[in-house]
Motif scaffolding. Structure first.
Motif, PDB file in Angstrom:
ATOM      1  N   PRO A   1      69.392  88.490  87.240  1.00 42.61           N
ATOM      2  CA  PRO A   1      70.328  89.042  86.236  1.00 42.61           C
ATOM      3  C   PRO A   1      69.955  88.612  84.813  1.00 42.61           C
ATOM      4  O   PRO A   1      70.758  88.003  84.099  1.00 42.61           O
ATOM      5  CB  PRO A   1      71.684  88.480  86.674  1.00 42.61           C
ATOM      6  N   LEU A   2      68.736  88.922  84.414  1.00 47.07           N
ATOM      7  CA  LEU A   2      68.236  88.569  83.087  1.00 47.07           C
ATOM      8  C   LEU A   2      67.668  89.808  82.421  1.00 47.07           C
ATOM      9  O   LEU A   2      67.120  90.689  83.088  1.00 47.07           O
ATOM     10  CB  LEU A   2      67.135  87.505  83.174  1.00 47.07           C
ATOM     11  N   PHE A   3      67.786  89.865  81.107  1.00 45.24           N
ATOM     12  CA  PHE A   3      67.110  90.913  80.347  1.00 45.24           C
ATOM     13  C   PHE A   3      66.602  90.335  79.040  1.00 45.24           C
ATOM     14  O   PHE A   3      67.128  89.326  78.537  1.00 45.24           O
ATOM     15  CB  PHE A   3      68.021  92.130  80.113  1.00 45.24           C
ATOM     16  N   ALA A   4      65.564  90.939  78.521  1.00 48.48           N
ATOM     17  CA  ALA A   4      64.915  90.472  77.287  1.00 48.48           C
ATOM     18  C   ALA A   4      65.085  91.514  76.197  1.00 48.48           C
ATOM     19  O   ALA A   4      64.964  92.717  76.449  1.00 48.48           O
ATOM     20  CB  ALA A   4      63.434  90.203  77.527  1.00 48.48           C
ATOM     21  N   THR A   5      65.374  91.051  74.992  1.00 51.44           N
ATOM     22  CA  THR A   5      65.475  91.928  73.829  1.00 51.44           C
ATOM     23  C   THR A   5      64.528  91.427  72.748  1.00 51.44           C
ATOM     24  O   THR A   5      64.176  90.247  72.709  1.00 51.44           O
ATOM     25  CB  THR A   5      66.901  91.965  73.263  1.00 51.44           C
ATOM     26  N   SER A   6      64.121  92.339  71.877  1.00 48.43           N
ATOM     27  CA  SER A   6      63.230  91.974  70.776  1.00 48.43           C
ATOM     28  C   SER A   6      63.880  92.349  69.453  1.00 48.43           C
ATOM     29  O   SER A   6      64.478  93.414  69.317  1.00 48.43           O
ATOM     30  CB  SER A   6      61.877  92.690  70.919  1.00 48.43           C
TER      31      SER A   6
ATOM     32  N   ALA B   1      55.606  85.746  64.642  1.00 44.91           N
ATOM     33  CA  ALA B   1      55.793  87.127  64.201  1.00 44.91           C
ATOM     34  C   ALA B   1      57.107  87.278  63.443  1.00 44.91           C
ATOM     35  O   ALA B   1      58.130  86.722  63.837  1.00 44.91           O
ATOM     36  CB  ALA B   1      55.769  88.077  65.393  1.00 44.91           C
ATOM     37  N   ASP B   2      57.081  88.047  62.345  1.00 41.35           N
ATOM     38  CA  ASP B   2      58.298  88.299  61.578  1.00 41.35           C
ATOM     39  C   ASP B   2      59.233  89.238  62.330  1.00 41.35           C
ATOM     40  O   ASP B   2      60.434  89.006  62.409  1.00 41.35           O
ATOM     41  CB  ASP B   2      57.954  88.897  60.212  1.00 41.35           C
ATOM     42  N   THR B   3      58.680  90.325  62.847  1.00 39.64           N
ATOM     43  CA  THR B   3      59.461  91.305  63.594  1.00 39.64           C
ATOM     44  C   THR B   3      58.693  91.698  64.848  1.00 39.64           C
ATOM     45  O   THR B   3      57.491  91.946  64.798  1.00 39.64           O
ATOM     46  CB  THR B   3      59.718  92.571  62.744  1.00 39.64           C
ATOM     47  N   ILE B   4      59.409  91.750  65.961  1.00 46.16           N
ATOM     48  CA  ILE B   4      58.814  92.139  67.240  1.00 46.16           C
ATOM     49  C   ILE B   4      59.042  93.638  67.433  1.00 46.16           C
ATOM     50  O   ILE B   4      60.175  94.120  67.344  1.00 46.16           O
ATOM     51  CB  ILE B   4      59.430  91.347  68.411  1.00 46.16           C
ATOM     52  N   ASN B   5      57.972  94.379  67.689  1.00 50.06           N
ATOM     53  CA  ASN B   5      58.093  95.834  67.868  1.00 50.06           C
ATOM     54  C   ASN B   5      58.695  96.203  69.210  1.00 50.06           C
ATOM     55  O   ASN B   5      59.519  97.109  69.298  1.00 50.06           O
ATOM     56  CB  ASN B   5      56.716  96.494  67.720  1.00 50.06           C
ATOM     57  N   THR B   6      58.257  95.534  70.265  1.00 48.02           N
ATOM     58  CA  THR B   6      58.758  95.861  71.599  1.00 48.02           C
ATOM     59  C   THR B   6      58.528  94.677  72.526  1.00 48.02           C
ATOM     60  O   THR B   6      57.726  93.772  72.213  1.00 48.02           O
ATOM     61  CB  THR B   6      58.072  97.116  72.161  1.00 48.02           C
ATOM     62  N   VAL B   7      59.202  94.676  73.655  1.00 50.34           N
ATOM     63  CA  VAL B   7      59.043  93.641  74.674  1.00 50.34           C
ATOM     64  C   VAL B   7      59.013  94.322  76.035  1.00 50.34           C
ATOM     65  O   VAL B   7      59.755  95.281  76.269  1.00 50.34           O
ATOM     66  CB  VAL B   7      60.176  92.586  74.586  1.00 50.34           C
ATOM     67  N   ARG B   8      58.123  93.848  76.925  1.00 47.57           N
ATOM     68  CA  ARG B   8      58.000  94.421  78.258  1.00 47.57           C
ATOM     69  C   ARG B   8      57.850  93.313  79.282  1.00 47.57           C
ATOM     70  O   ARG B   8      56.983  92.443  79.159  1.00 47.57           O
ATOM     71  CB  ARG B   8      56.780  95.357  78.345  1.00 47.57           C
ATOM     72  N   MET B   9      58.701  93.356  80.325  1.00 48.69           N
ATOM     73  CA  MET B   9      58.605  92.406  81.422  1.00 48.69           C
ATOM     74  C   MET B   9      57.648  92.938  82.483  1.00 48.69           C
ATOM     75  O   MET B   9      57.648  94.137  82.777  1.00 48.69           O
ATOM     76  CB  MET B   9      59.976  92.158  82.031  1.00 48.69           C
ATOM     77  N   ASN B  10      56.876  92.032  83.054  1.00 52.64           N
ATOM     78  CA  ASN B  10      55.973  92.389  84.134  1.00 52.64           C
ATOM     79  C   ASN B  10      56.790  92.566  85.411  1.00 52.64           C
ATOM     80  O   ASN B  10      57.484  91.645  85.842  1.00 52.64           O
ATOM     81  CB  ASN B  10      54.909  91.296  84.313  1.00 52.64           C
ATOM     82  N   GLN B  11      56.718  93.757  86.013  1.00 52.36           N
ATOM     83  CA  GLN B  11      57.507  94.034  87.208  1.00 52.36           C
ATOM     84  C   GLN B  11      56.812  93.586  88.492  1.00 52.36           C
ATOM     85  O   GLN B  11      57.379  93.719  89.573  1.00 52.36           O
ATOM     86  CB  GLN B  11      57.804  95.531  87.294  1.00 52.36           C
TER      87      GLN B  11
END
Length: 452
Positions: free
Chosen positions: A175-180, A202-212
Motif C-alpha cells: 500500500p505505497l505510492f510514489a509522487t514526484s 534535482a530542482d524539479t522531478i519530471n516523472t517517477v516510475r516504480m519497477n513492477q
C-alpha cells in the motif's frame, strides 16, 4: 516376414470446402523444382506489397476532453479500460470495446493533470490522479459518491503535497505510492503525510516510475538532466546518470527487471541496464523532435514512443530504427502513449484533446483465423524475413509516406549529422594521434554516472 504397404489417408486429400482446390501429392525433390528460389522471391515480394496495401493502422478517435491529454494509464487487470487526464483538470475512464467514456470527473483537479495510475488488485477499480494543484486523489468508479448535480464524483481520499505534482506511480503489491514534485515522496495510503522523501540534487522531478518486477527499485528523471535510481529498502539513492539533455519519461521492461527505456529531449530513445549505466544498451533514432513518452509492450520485445513532431513510432527493442510510423492529419503533439495489455493495440493522447486507438501491426486483421489462414500468414512472414535484405523487398517494406514537415526535418537532421561527423574527422585528422578518440554512439549522450 516384413510386408510393406502403401497407405493413403482421406484427410490428406479431402477438400475443406467445395470451392477449395484439389489437393495433389507433391514431390519435394529439389531437382524437379529448378525455379523454387525464384518462386519464393516472387512470393516474398508479393507478400510485402500486400502487407503495405492492407496497412490501415488507425482504428478510432475517442473524443470528449476539451483540453489536451497529457497523461494516461492502462489497467493490467482490465484490458478494456484506460484512464486519461487532461489540461483542464478532467479525469476520464474509457471503454475501448465500446469506444466511449464510462466514468468522468469534470473538475477532478484545479490544474493540469500530470499523472494517473491504477491501484493494484483485480478486485478493486480504484485509481489515483495528481495535478499541479498539489493534490493527489483516490477515485473509484463504483465507490465514489456524487455531488448534487449527479455528474461530479467525490474522491475517496485526498493527499496534500508541498509542491505541484508532476507524476505518480503505485507499488505492485504494497500500500505505497510514489509522487514526484521538487522531490520524490513515498506515501503510505493510510497516512496523510509522506513517509519518505528522496532527493539527489534535482530542482524539479519530471516523472517517477516504480519497477513492477524488481519492486523495491524506482526511477525518476529531473530537469537537471539526471536519471536517478532509488531503493525502497534503504530509502536512499542507488545511482545517478547525467545526460546531455533532460529526460521526459521512463518505462521499465516488464520482462527484464533491470532494463528501462527513457524518452529524451535530443529526439532519441535510450535503453539502459541499471547494473551498468555508463553506456546505453541501444539508441533508437528516427524522431525529429523531442520524445515525450515511451512504453514497452507486454512482451518486452517492442516499444512505442510519442513525440513532439506529431508522430507515434513503433520499435523493435533490438534494432536502432522504427519499424513503423503512425500519424494523422489532425493529430497534434503527442504527449502520452501506451501499449495495450494484449499486445495488439496502441493508445496515444495528444494536444488536440483526442485519444486515438491504433493497431500494433498495421496490416493485421483481428478475429478468428482458420488453420490454413494462419499457416499462410506464417509462411508469408517467413518469406519476408528471409528476403528482407533484397533491395526490391526492402524498399517495399521500408517505404512510408510521412508529412512534408517531418520529411524535411529528417533531411535537415541528416545533413547536420553528416556535417558534425565530417568536422570531427577533420579535427581528428589534424590533431595529435590519440588526442581525440572516437566516442561510441551509445556513450555520446552520457556525461557521467555516480554510484552510491
Amino acid at each position: 516376414m516384413k510386408v510393406k504397404a502403401l497407405s493413403r489417408s482421406t484427410a490428406e486429400y479431402t477438400r475443406e470446402t467445395t470451392s477449395d482446390i484439389q489437393r495433389l501429392p507433391r514431390n519435394i525433390n529439389p531437382e524437379l523444382h529448378p525455379f523454387e528460389r525464384a518462386r519464393e522471391y516472387k512470393r516474398a515480394l508479393n507478400s510485402a506489397k500486400l502487407e503495405r496495401m492492407f496497412a490501415k493502422p488507425f482504428l478510432a478517435s475517442l473524443s470528449g476532453h476539451i483540453d489536451g491529454i497529457y497523461t494516461m494509464a492502462k489497467n493490467p487487470w482490465d484490458l478494456d479500460s484506460v484512464i486519461t487526464g487532461s489540461g483542464d483538470g478532467e479525469v476520464r475512464v474509457w471503454s475501448l470495446s465500446s469506444q466511449s467514456t464510462v466514468w468522468r470527473a469534470p473538475e477532478a483537479h484545479r490544474g493540469i493533470v500530470k499523472g494517473v495510475c491504477n491501484i493494484p488488485g483485480g478486485k478493486t477499480d480504484r485509481f489515483m490522479s495528481v495535478a499541479t494543484d498539489k493534490l493527489a486523489k483516490v477515485w473509484s468508479r463504483t465507490e465514489s459518491a456524487y455531488a448534487d448535480d449527479g455528474v461530479t464524483p467525490e474522491p475517496i481520499a485526498t493527499y496534500s503535497g508541498k509542491g505541484a505534482f508532476s507524476g505518480i506511480d503505485h507499488h505492485r503489491n504494497r500500500p505505497l505510492f510514489a509522487t514526484s514534485s521538487s522531490t520524490v515522496e513515498i506515501w503510505d495510503v493510510d497516512r496523510s503525510e509522506p513517509i519518505t522523501n528522496l532527493t539527489w540534487g534535482a530542482d524539479t522531478i519530471n516523472t517517477v516510475r516504480m519497477n513492477q518486477t524488481e519492486v523495491n527499485v524506482l526511477a525518476s528523471c529531473g530537469t537537471d538532466r539526471s536519471i536517478i535510481l532509488y531503493d525502497l529498502r534503504t530509502s536512499s539513492p542507488l545511482a545517478k546518470l547525467v545526460m546531455t539533455l533532460s529526460t521526459n519519461a521512463i518505462a521499465w521492461n516488464p520482462m527484464e527487471a533491470f532494463t528501462f527505456a527513457t524518452a529524451n529531449e535530443d529526439h532519441n530513445v535510450y535503453m539502459f541496464d541499471m547494473r551498468r549505466m555508463d553506456h546505453a544498451n541501444n539508441v533508437l533514432k528516427d524522431h525529429v523532435s523531442a520524445v515525450m513518452d515511451v512504453d514497452y509492450s507486454p512482451t518486452g520485445q517492442e516499444l512505442v514512443s510519442g513525440s513532439y513532431d506529431r508522430t507515434v513510432r513503433l520499435w523493435d527493442a533490438s534494432s536502432g530504427h522504427s519499424r513503423d510510423i503512425y500519424h494523422a492529419k489532425r493529430m497534434q503533439r503527442v504527449f502520452c502513449v501506451k501499449y495495450a495489455m494484449d499486445n495488439n493495440y496502441i493508445l496515444s493522447g495528444s494536444d488536440d484533446s483526442n485519444l486515438r486507438l491504433w493497431r500494433a501491426r498495421a496490416s493485421e486483421r483481428m478475429g478468428a483465423k482458420s488453420n490454413r489462414e494462419r499457416a499462410a500468414m506464417e509462411y508469408s512472414e517467413k518469406l519476408k524475413d528471409r528476403y528482407k535484405y533484397v533491395p526490391e523487398v526492402r524498399k517495399v517494406l521500408h517505404q512510408r509516406n510521412v508529412p512534408k514537415a517531418i520529411k524535411k526535418a529528417a533531411q535537415t537532421k541528416r545533413i547536420m549529422t553528416k556535417s558534425r561527423k565530417t568536422r570531427e574527422e577533420n579535427l581528428r585528422k589534424h590533431s595529435k594521434p590519440g588526442s581525440n578518440p572516437r566516442v561510441p554512439e551509445r556513450k555520446k549522450a552520457i556525461l557521467g554516472v555516480t554510484n552510491k
